[in-house]
Design a protein around this motif. Structure first.
Motif, PDB file in Angstrom:
ATOM      1  N   VAL A 239     -63.643 -70.043  43.176  1.00 50.87           N
ATOM      2  CA  VAL A 239     -63.597 -71.350  43.827  1.00 50.87           C
ATOM      3  C   VAL A 239     -63.902 -72.454  42.821  1.00 50.87           C
ATOM      4  O   VAL A 239     -64.476 -72.216  41.766  1.00 50.87           O
ATOM      5  CB  VAL A 239     -64.596 -71.449  44.999  1.00 50.87           C
ATOM      6  N   SER A 240     -63.527 -73.642  43.186  1.00 50.13           N
ATOM      7  CA  SER A 240     -63.891 -74.826  42.428  1.00 50.13           C
ATOM      8  C   SER A 240     -65.079 -75.464  43.136  1.00 50.13           C
ATOM      9  O   SER A 240     -64.999 -75.755  44.331  1.00 50.13           O
ATOM     10  CB  SER A 240     -62.705 -75.797  42.382  1.00 50.13           C
ATOM     11  N   LEU A 241     -66.152 -75.654  42.421  1.00 52.64           N
ATOM     12  CA  LEU A 241     -67.343 -76.253  43.020  1.00 52.64           C
ATOM     13  C   LEU A 241     -67.076 -77.697  43.434  1.00 52.64           C
ATOM     14  O   LEU A 241     -67.491 -78.140  44.499  1.00 52.64           O
ATOM     15  CB  LEU A 241     -68.517 -76.185  42.039  1.00 52.64           C
ATOM     16  N   ILE A 242     -66.376 -78.435  42.589  1.00 48.81           N
ATOM     17  CA  ILE A 242     -66.051 -79.832  42.877  1.00 48.81           C
ATOM     18  C   ILE A 242     -64.541 -79.977  42.824  1.00 48.81           C
ATOM     19  O   ILE A 242     -63.935 -79.876  41.765  1.00 48.81           O
ATOM     20  CB  ILE A 242     -66.717 -80.782  41.865  1.00 48.81           C
ATOM     21  N   GLU A 243     -63.945 -80.193  43.977  1.00 47.42           N
ATOM     22  CA  GLU A 243     -62.492 -80.322  44.066  1.00 47.42           C
ATOM     23  C   GLU A 243     -62.077 -81.704  43.574  1.00 47.42           C
ATOM     24  O   GLU A 243     -62.674 -82.703  43.934  1.00 47.42           O
ATOM     25  CB  GLU A 243     -62.043 -80.120  45.514  1.00 47.42           C
ATOM     26  N   HIS A 244     -61.059 -81.748  42.749  1.00 46.06           N
ATOM     27  CA  HIS A 244     -60.653 -83.034  42.179  1.00 46.06           C
ATOM     28  C   HIS A 244     -59.334 -83.549  42.726  1.00 46.06           C
ATOM     29  O   HIS A 244     -59.030 -84.723  42.589  1.00 46.06           O
ATOM     30  CB  HIS A 244     -60.561 -82.931  40.657  1.00 46.06           C
ATOM     31  N   LYS A 245     -58.531 -82.692  43.382  1.00 45.34           N
ATOM     32  CA  LYS A 245     -57.199 -83.155  43.734  1.00 45.34           C
ATOM     33  C   LYS A 245     -56.595 -82.537  44.990  1.00 45.34           C
ATOM     34  O   LYS A 245     -55.936 -83.220  45.747  1.00 45.34           O
ATOM     35  CB  LYS A 245     -56.282 -82.880  42.543  1.00 45.34           C
ATOM     36  N   PHE A 246     -56.787 -81.258  45.224  1.00 45.24           N
ATOM     37  CA  PHE A 246     -55.961 -80.549  46.184  1.00 45.24           C
ATOM     38  C   PHE A 246     -56.510 -80.439  47.596  1.00 45.24           C
ATOM     39  O   PHE A 246     -55.801 -80.009  48.486  1.00 45.24           O
ATOM     40  CB  PHE A 246     -55.621 -79.152  45.643  1.00 45.24           C
TER      41      PHE A 246
END
Length: 133
Positions: free
Chosen positions: A87-94
């Motif tokens: 997973v991405s801890l901090i989502e930037h775009k999606f």
């Protein structure tokens, strides 16, 4: 300029979190945390049992799903025998409200990476702990 590029790479590495999900005992119950084997060639659990990496990439899990939906997703993956969820801890775009999570809570209060928002990271902790169950 070189320093800025390395800092960007460092920040990118910071936002990725690997969640390991223990299997339900059908084959083997891994003992976490994982570690490198004695020959540094593969991952093992605390009892030196080789770790089978069967993963799913749910990059937006923390930002996109509610707690209830995350629990359903994680239960489904456990039933299917997955051992890793990336997973991405901090989502930037999606995700729908990037970088905010499902509840509209942003990861930082003011300056990015300087003033963490405890509510955002409490939600992330909930999902990480749910994955570890």
């Amino acid at each position: 300029m070189k320093c800025k590029r390395y800092m960007s790479l460092f920040l990118i590495l910071l936002v990725f979190e690997f969640i390991c999900i223990g299997q339900t005992g059908k084959i083997y119950q891994y003992s976490y945390p994982l570690k490198l084997s004695s020959g540094n060639r593969y991952l093992t659990d605390q009892n030196d049992m080789p770790f089978f990496w069967s993963g799913d990439a749910a990059w937006s899990l923390i930002a996109q799903l509610s707690k209830q939906d995350a629990d359903l997703y994680l239960d489904n993956r456990k039933e299917k025998g997955f051992t890793v969820i990336m997973v991405s801890l901090i989502e930037h775009k999606f995700s729908t409200n990037a970088p905010a999570n499902f509840y509209g809570i942003a990861p930082f209060n003011d300056k990015p990476f300087v003033t963490p928002n405890e509510k955002y990271f409490a939600h992330a902790d909930y999902i990480i702990n749910a994955a570890a169950q």
